[in-house]
Design a protein around this motif. Structure first.
Motif, mmCIF file in Angstrom:
data_model
loop_
_atom_site.group_PDB
_atom_site.id
_atom_site.type_symbol
_atom_site.label_atom_id
_atom_site.label_comp_id
_atom_site.label_asym_id
_atom_site.label_seq_id
_atom_site.Cartn_x
_atom_site.Cartn_y
_atom_site.Cartn_z
ATOM 1 N N ASP A 19 0.811 -1.215 0.000
ATOM 2 C CA ASP A 19 0.000 0.000 0.000
ATOM 3 C C ASP A 19 0.849 1.273 0.000
ATOM 4 O O ASP A 19 0.367 2.346 0.356
ATOM 5 N N CYS A 20 2.133 1.140 -0.351
ATOM 6 C CA CYS A 20 3.019 2.300 -0.507
ATOM 7 C C CYS A 20 3.354 3.014 0.797
ATOM 8 O O CYS A 20 3.273 4.243 0.894
ATOM 9 N N TYR A 21 3.723 2.242 1.791
ATOM 10 C CA TYR A 21 4.216 2.790 3.051
ATOM 11 C C TYR A 21 5.601 2.219 3.332
ATOM 12 O O TYR A 21 5.924 1.107 2.903
ATOM 13 N N ARG A 22 6.419 2.983 4.045
ATOM 14 C CA ARG A 22 7.699 2.499 4.563
ATOM 15 C C ARG A 22 7.480 2.286 6.052
ATOM 16 O O ARG A 22 6.972 3.173 6.735
ATOM 17 N N CYS A 23 7.857 1.107 6.534
ATOM 18 C CA CYS A 23 7.561 0.761 7.916
ATOM 19 C C CYS A 23 8.782 0.223 8.645
ATOM 20 O O CYS A 23 9.715 -0.291 8.032
ATOM 21 N N SER A 24 8.694 0.334 9.945
ATOM 22 C CA SER A 24 9.669 -0.265 10.836
ATOM 23 C C SER A 24 8.896 -1.243 11.704
ATOM 24 O O SER A 24 7.962 -0.851 12.408
ATOM 25 N N CYS A 25 9.278 -2.496 11.630
ATOM 26 C CA CYS A 25 8.566 -3.553 12.341
ATOM 27 C C CYS A 25 9.449 -4.100 13.452
ATOM 28 O O CYS A 25 10.571 -4.544 13.203
#
Length: 76
Positions: A19-25
């Motif tokens: 969905d076009c997000y940059r994430c930190s998991c």
């Protein structure tokens, strides 16, 4: 890993989700920010906004000829 919109992502940095997000998991937490800016100032009488999932950005195009782009004054 982390769940986002029904999809499992690995721990660490996720450069781009579906969905076009940059994430930190990390364990117990997922923080995300968008990779796109939403157009807010454009000629909305002549133009329309279409999300381009391939580029992770919005295209602002003429309503009567979507092959022609419109000028965007600002994005948020």
């Amino acid at each position: 890993g982390c769940m986002l919109n029904g999809k499992l992502y690995p721990f660490g940095l996720v450069e781009r989700t579906e969905d076009c997000y940059r994430c930190s998991c990390s364990e117990g937490r997922m923080a995300c920010c968008s990779l796109f800016g939403t157009p807010v100032a454009y000629d909305n009488k002549k133009c329309k906004v279409i999300f381009n999932k391939k580029r992770c950005d919005y295209d602002v195009v003429q309503k009567d000829d979507p092959s022609k782009e419109c000028f965007v004054y600002s994005r948020v």
